[in-house]
Design a protein around this motif. Structure first.
Motif, short mmCIF file in Angstrom:
data_model
loop_
_atom_site.label_atom_id
_atom_site.label_comp_id
_atom_site.label_asym_id
_atom_site.label_seq_id
_atom_site.Cartn_x
_atom_site.Cartn_y
_atom_site.Cartn_z
N GLN A 119 -13.97 -5.33 28.08
CA GLN A 119 -14.61 -6.65 27.97
C GLN A 119 -13.78 -7.61 27.12
OE1 GLN A 119 -18.33 -5.39 26.35
NE2 GLN A 119 -19.18 -4.72 28.33
N ILE A 120 -13.26 -7.13 26.00
CA ILE A 120 -12.46 -8.00 25.12
C ILE A 120 -11.15 -8.39 25.81
CG2 ILE A 120 -11.19 -8.09 22.95
CD1 ILE A 120 -13.38 -6.26 21.78
N TRP A 121 -10.51 -7.44 26.48
CA TRP A 121 -9.25 -7.75 27.17
C TRP A 121 -9.50 -8.74 28.32
CZ3 TRP A 121 -8.65 -5.06 23.22
CH2 TRP A 121 -7.45 -4.48 22.81
N ALA A 122 -10.64 -8.62 29.01
CA ALA A 122 -10.98 -9.56 30.08
C ALA A 122 -11.18 -10.97 29.53
CB ALA A 122 -12.25 -9.09 30.80
N LEU A 123 -11.84 -11.07 28.39
CA LEU A 123 -12.05 -12.38 27.77
C LEU A 123 -10.72 -13.00 27.37
CD1 LEU A 123 -13.95 -14.55 26.63
CD2 LEU A 123 -14.05 -13.19 24.51
N ALA A 124 -9.83 -12.21 26.80
CA ALA A 124 -8.54 -12.73 26.33
C ALA A 124 -7.71 -13.29 27.49
CB ALA A 124 -7.76 -11.63 25.62
N ILE A 125 -7.65 -12.59 28.60
CA ILE A 125 -6.82 -13.06 29.71
C ILE A 125 -7.45 -14.27 30.40
CG2 ILE A 125 -7.77 -11.56 31.52
CD1 ILE A 125 -4.90 -11.16 32.51
N ALA A 126 -8.78 -14.36 30.39
CA ALA A 126 -9.45 -15.53 30.97
C ALA A 126 -9.17 -16.78 30.14
CB ALA A 126 -10.95 -15.28 31.07
N VAL A 127 -9.27 -16.65 28.82
CA VAL A 127 -9.00 -17.79 27.94
C VAL A 127 -7.55 -18.24 28.09
CG1 VAL A 127 -8.82 -18.50 25.53
CG2 VAL A 127 -10.80 -17.18 26.31
N MET A 128 -6.63 -17.29 28.19
CA MET A 128 -5.22 -17.65 28.33
C MET A 128 -4.96 -18.34 29.66
SD MET A 128 -2.50 -17.64 26.55
CE MET A 128 -1.34 -18.87 27.16
N GLY A 129 -5.65 -17.93 30.70
CA GLY A 129 -5.49 -18.60 31.99
C GLY A 129 -5.88 -20.06 31.92
N ILE A 130 -6.95 -20.35 31.22
CA ILE A 130 -7.41 -21.74 31.07
C ILE A 130 -6.41 -22.54 30.23
CG2 ILE A 130 -9.23 -23.19 30.11
CD1 ILE A 130 -11.18 -20.86 30.75
N ILE A 131 -5.93 -21.95 29.13
CA ILE A 131 -4.96 -22.63 28.27
C ILE A 131 -3.68 -22.94 29.06
CG2 ILE A 131 -3.43 -22.31 26.27
CD1 ILE A 131 -5.70 -20.71 24.96
N PHE A 132 -3.23 -21.99 29.85
CA PHE A 132 -2.01 -22.20 30.63
C PHE A 132 -2.18 -23.36 31.59
CE2 PHE A 132 0.97 -21.47 34.08
CZ PHE A 132 2.13 -21.15 33.40
N TRP A 133 -3.30 -23.44 32.27
CA TRP A 133 -3.52 -24.52 33.24
C TRP A 133 -3.54 -25.89 32.55
CZ3 TRP A 133 -3.27 -25.64 38.11
CH2 TRP A 133 -3.91 -26.79 38.59
N ILE A 134 -4.11 -25.95 31.36
CA ILE A 134 -4.24 -27.24 30.66
C ILE A 134 -2.89 -27.72 30.12
CG2 ILE A 134 -5.26 -28.37 28.65
CD1 ILE A 134 -7.72 -26.56 29.03
N PHE A 135 -2.09 -26.84 29.55
CA PHE A 135 -0.91 -27.26 28.81
C PHE A 135 0.42 -27.09 29.55
CE2 PHE A 135 -4.07 -26.32 25.52
CZ PHE A 135 -4.03 -27.50 24.79
N SER A 136 0.44 -26.41 30.65
CA SER A 136 1.71 -26.17 31.34
C SER A 136 2.08 -27.33 32.26
CB SER A 136 1.65 -24.87 32.15
OG SER A 136 0.67 -24.98 33.17
N ASP A 137 3.37 -27.40 32.64
CA ASP A 137 3.88 -28.42 33.57
C ASP A 137 4.27 -27.75 34.87
OD1 ASP A 137 3.84 -30.60 31.67
OD2 ASP A 137 5.53 -29.60 30.69
N GLU A 138 4.33 -28.55 35.92
CA GLU A 138 4.90 -28.06 37.17
C GLU A 138 6.40 -27.85 36.98
OE1 GLU A 138 3.50 -27.01 39.69
OE2 GLU A 138 1.53 -27.96 39.90
N ASP A 139 6.94 -26.82 37.64
CA ASP A 139 8.37 -26.59 37.49
C ASP A 139 9.16 -27.69 38.21
OD1 ASP A 139 9.42 -25.68 40.23
OD2 ASP A 139 7.72 -24.33 39.96
N PRO A 140 10.42 -27.93 37.82
CA PRO A 140 11.20 -29.05 38.37
C PRO A 140 11.34 -29.02 39.89
CG PRO A 140 12.27 -28.15 36.43
CD PRO A 140 11.15 -27.23 36.76
N VAL A 141 11.46 -27.84 40.49
CA VAL A 141 11.64 -27.76 41.94
C VAL A 141 10.39 -28.23 42.66
CG1 VAL A 141 12.06 -26.18 43.86
CG2 VAL A 141 13.34 -25.91 41.75
N VAL A 142 9.23 -27.74 42.26
CA VAL A 142 7.97 -28.14 42.91
C VAL A 142 7.69 -29.61 42.66
CG1 VAL A 142 5.47 -27.79 42.88
CG2 VAL A 142 7.01 -25.81 42.83
N ARG A 143 7.97 -30.07 41.42
CA ARG A 143 7.74 -31.48 41.12
C ARG A 143 8.60 -32.38 41.98
NH1 ARG A 143 8.23 -30.98 36.08
NH2 ARG A 143 10.38 -31.68 35.83
#
Length: 914
Positions: free
Chosen positions: A169-193
């Motif tokens: 349960q704790i490991w599931a919560l950690a990876i879910a929170v990280m997924g949300i953080i990644f979506w909010i703060f990451s950029d598209e890579d230069p090739v896709v952009r």
């Protein structure tokens, strides 16, 4: 903020977000390495079923990597990475609903989605960095493998406190929170952009799969099967291994297993840096070589031996303890990390447009190793009953990979020379797709321009590079001599700790390192031009661990049979062999005007290891410097009392210094491209008469130095039993080493031949003096006269060691003028340098037999005549032949070196260009 600053910020953000995400994904992916142990207990699983359970998420995570890699190339890492983490969070949480073995297998299959994140991250991160930095960037990203160590550190404590369901349960919560953080703060890579700005559709999946039709992609992926697949398999397997084999609890097992997972993860970043700087091929060689050595040691099962001797049957037990096991798997994990980075360094260089697809395939093959191997480990335990059988399988795997890679490289390079050789790829798997733009991209740094005889080059940086290599070489050589001559001290103490060996057996132990070191020098003398000085120095230094650790264990048990000590004495020859390669390597770095002094410093301060071992060992064996780790002391009698003696410290004390020196050699030394030569190129020295003459002369100097060093402590004990020889034994080698270091300038100034003549005259005087004082050994003060004469001998050998080596390059330069009259001066100089290096190494090999023959001559002389005088008269006659040969061939008027040694010394600053 300018464009460059904004780009750098995006690169860093993409790298660190991806690395943290991958760390958490990997922690989830390997969750069964801890909770699987409790599930096994609850369900009553056998080892094969357990292996299938922990391997199932590895299988699904591996298979999905190919698909995820293609999707990343098509749709961008930001979307795919987020989707992977959220999906894995759901699957990990649902794991707590399983109650049957099939249910756990199904849940484990979907948890494996987390493992597919690697293919996404590789494609995503590589697009933010130029080719010159991709190795380091992908190495940092790959260090997210440390998630396996995170699980092993933390999960056992959560499991014990709250149960395995809380871990999920704790490991599931950690990876879910990280997924949300990644979506909010990451950029598209230069090739896709860029593709979206052009409103361009992504390539179809079939086009993304096109590179996978190249056979080299599949062949190259097999390397990853070991460096990554075996890493994952051991990460899953080690906690149970430690519990079953060493009886530790689950928390301790998790922390100790992390000693493998941690270096196998975080040092991946350093592996990327090494691949960028030194070349991917070297990193792969080191990974596979160390992997073979480590798995071989780990493979050996606990064994009881019964040895039939003339005194009856002797039994002893051989087994790797817990601490050596943890240290060995730490080393194995470290080099696996380097290998993982070296493999992935190739992908963005050769497949810049298909990193996701190719990286996904290579990751899939490697990940399959993490699925197949745990099952194989469990099956082997069930079939053989041997827990070490897992390492036996890995030894076969890594040895096969090493041999295959080396043979393939040699086949690729066969018949290719000069500039064409430099244009070949680092690994033959890439030969079919190797293009001009790939030349040098993975080769690392080698000194391709090395002109020490050029005054401007030497002053402009050449001297600094040469001196750095020299000062790294010296401590490595000192340690080699210390390990080589450690028996000269240990044999004198073996009887006091309970070993019942005869005097002749003790002389054999003192002599055998000499003969094995001499034999190895013959081979070592040709290794530097074949493998490069940096690689060979590092490898040769690491090899010293085998005798050092072996002696530390063997001397702790008086039941250890004599043949084991004979084997360890032979292994100490690794230290003796190093001298030949070290001297050959340093000879390439310095101009001829400074070569004599440089070689004198390298050899003289290296020879100091003999004195160091005879000074340090008597001290460290009286103190428990390693605490409980070093083992218990032995009580020995000292007068009317008993004192503790840690004789094992005679071997263990060198281990940390060997490790530090090996790393210094790998990271600080250089290879010289022009010094490369095959064995066939160097074998021409066997046709040179001066090679054999110098073997004779150097046996008179160095052979005497090393022979007297090995035999003096035991000789003194037999001739003057009332004297504690170990208090003074180190002074002789110290005088010899310092005189070699301090007198190299004499040969540079007055000529090596003339100095050598004087040396042999002085040695004749020394032998006569020793004979005199042995004749009156029962009189007061006789020992001090005997000792003074040996100091004179040691001093003379040191001066002669420097002067004879100074002669070799001057001899070969003169010979090249005769042998290559039509060649230009530069060609003659290069050939002279190569042959001089080979002769330097080979003569040191022949001379090293003195370490065997002198102690053995003393022992044989005592057995046959009751004294050592016969042996000493033989040495005196030998020195007479040396002085006659040196004068007749080299220093008399008309001799080869007569005119050279009477010229004014030429310095690099004033030397004319040739």
């Amino acid at each position: 903020m300018d464009a460059a600053g904004s780009s750098t910020k995006r690169e860093s953000r993409a790298l660190w977000l991806s690395t943290i995400s991958f760390t958490i994904c990997f922690a989830v992916w390997t969750i069964f390495s801890i909770i699987g142990i409790r599930i096994k207990q609850e369900l009553g699983l056998n080892d094969t079923e357990f292996g299938l359970l922990v391997g199932t998420p590895i299988l699904s995570g591996s298979l999905i990597r190919l698909v995820l890699g293609i999707w990343t190339d098509q749709y961008g890492g930001r979307r795919v990475y987020t989707a992977v983490m959220l999906s894995a969070a759901v699957a990990t949480y649902l794991l707590t609903w399983a109650h049957t073995y099939p249910g756990f297998l199904l849940a484990a299959f979907f948890v494996g989605i987390a493992g597919g994140s690697f293919a996404v991250g590789v494609a995503y991160v590589s697009r933010f960095y130029p080719a010159a930095k991709q190795g380091t960037a992908l190495g940092i990203f790959g260090a997210g493998n440390v998630g396996a160590a995170v699980t092993k550190f933390l999960a056992p404590f959560v499991l014990v406190a709250y149960g395995w369901q809380a871990v999920a349960q704790i490991w599931a919560l950690a990876i879910a929170v990280m997924g949300i953080i990644f979506w909010i703060f990451s950029d598209e890579d230069p090739v896709v952009r860029a593709r979206r700005e052009r409103h361009q559709q992504p390539k179809s999946a079939w086009l993304e799969l096109a590179p996978l039709m190249n056979v080299q992609v599949w062949r190259f992926a097999l390397y990853y099967f070991f460096v990554f697949g075996a890493f994952v398999a051991l990460s899953l397997w080690l906690p149970q291994y430690l519990i079953k084999v060493y009886g530790v609890d689950i928390k301790t097992a998790g922390m100790m297993a992390a000693m493998f997972s941690f270096p196998a993860s975080v040092f991946r970043a350093y592996g990327g840096h090494l691949s960028d700087r030194y070349g991917a091929r070297r990193v792969m060689y080191w990974t596979l070589l160390v992997g073979a050595a480590a798995t071989f040691l780990l493979s050996y099962p606990p064994t009881d031996y019964l040895v039939k001797t003339v005194n009856g049957t002797v039994g002893f037990h051989l087994e790797m303890g817990l601490v050596p096991f943890v240290v060995t798997v730490f080393v194995l994990g470290f080099f696996m990390a380097l290998g993982k980075a070296a493999v992935y360094k190739h992908i963005p260089v050769y497949y810049p447009q298909n990193v996701g697809a190719v990286g996904g395939l290579v990751g899939m093959i490697g990940g399959l190793g993490g699925f197949v191997l745990p099952i194989a480990f469990g099956a082997l335990v069930d079939l053989t009953g041997l827990w070490t059988s897992c390492f036996m399988l890995l030894f076969v795997l890594v040895t096969t990979a090493l041999v295959w890679m080396h043979v393939s490289i040699r086949q690729m390079e066969r018949g290719v020379v000069g500039e064409a050789l430099k244009k070949l790829p680092e690994l033959p798997e890439m030969l079919d797709i190797h293009q001009p733009q790939h030349v040098g991209a993975l080769s690392g740094a080698v000194l391709t321009d090395w002109r020490p005889e050029d005054a401007a080059f030497w002053a402009g940086g050449g001297r600094a590079i040469a001196r750095r290599n020299l000062w790294i070489s010296i401590p490595a050589l000192l340690l080699s001599f210390a390990v080589w001559q450690v028996w000269s001290v240990v044999v004198a103490k073996l009887p006091s700790v309970g070993f019942q060996f005869t005097t002749d057996q003790l002389f054999w132990l003192a002599a055998l390192p000499g003969i094995s070191g001499a034999v190895l020098r013959i081979f070592y003398s040709f290794m530097v031009p074949i493998f490069g000085g940096r690689l060979w120095t590092t490898l040769a230094t690491w090899s010293l661990l085998l005798p050092a650790v072996g002696i530390g264990y063997a001397v702790q048990n008086p039941a250890t049979p004599y043949p084991v000590f004979l084997g360890l004495a032979l292994l100490c020859g690794f230290g003796g062999g190093n001298f030949a390669s070290s001297m050959a390597n340093i000879s390439f770095f310095f101009p001829r005007a400074e070569k004599g002094n440089a070689l004198a410093l390298n050899a003289g301060l290296g020879n100091l290891g003999v004195s160091v071992v005879q000074f340090v060992v008597p001290i460290v064996i009286t103190v428990g410097v390693f605490g409980w780790f070093g083992g218990d002391p032995t009580a020995v009698k000292s007068g009317n009392t008993e004192v503790p003696l840690w004789l094992q410290n005679a071997g263990f004390v060198w281990v940390p210094f060997i490790v530090a020196s090996a790393f210094a050699a790998w990271f600080g030394m250089n290879d010289i491209a022009s010094a490369k030569a095959s064995f066939t190129d160097q074998a021409v020295i066997f046709q040179r008469k001066h090679n054999w003459i110098m073997c004779w002369l150097y046996t008179g100097t160095f052979g005497s130095f090393i022979g007297y060093s090995a035999g003096f402590p035991l000789l003194t004990k037999t001739q003057f039993p009332a004297v504690d020889a170990l208090q003074f034994a180190f002074l002789g080698p110290l005088v010899g080493a310092l005189s070699r270091s301090a007198t190299g300038w004499m040969a540079d100034k007055w000529g090596g031949g003339r100095v050598t003549v004087g040396v042999f005259a002085l040695m004749m005087v020394g032998v006569l003096g020793v004979l005199y004082f042995l004749g009156i050994k029962d009189q007061p003060g006789a020992f001090w006269g005997f000792f003074a004469m040996f100091l004179l001998l040691f001093f003379a050998t040191g001066v002669g060691n420097a002067s004879t080596f100074q002669m070799i390059p001057n001899i070969m330069r003169q010979e090249m003028n005769r042998l290559m009259p039509t060649a230009d001066p530069a060609t003659r100089l290069r050939q002279a340098e190569k042959e001089s290096a080979a002769i330097t190494g080979f003569t040191s090999a022949i001379a090293a037999f003195g370490a065997f023959f002198i102690p053995k001559s003393f022992g044989t002389s005592i057995d046959l005549t009751g004294g050592v005088q016969a042996a000493l008269w033989g040495f005196f006659i030998f020195y007479v032949t040396c002085i006659v040969i040196t004068w007749a061939v080299y220093t008399r008027k008309g001799g080869l070196l007569h005119d050279i040694e009477r010229r004014a010394r030429i310095s690099p600053a004033t030397q004319p260009a040739e």
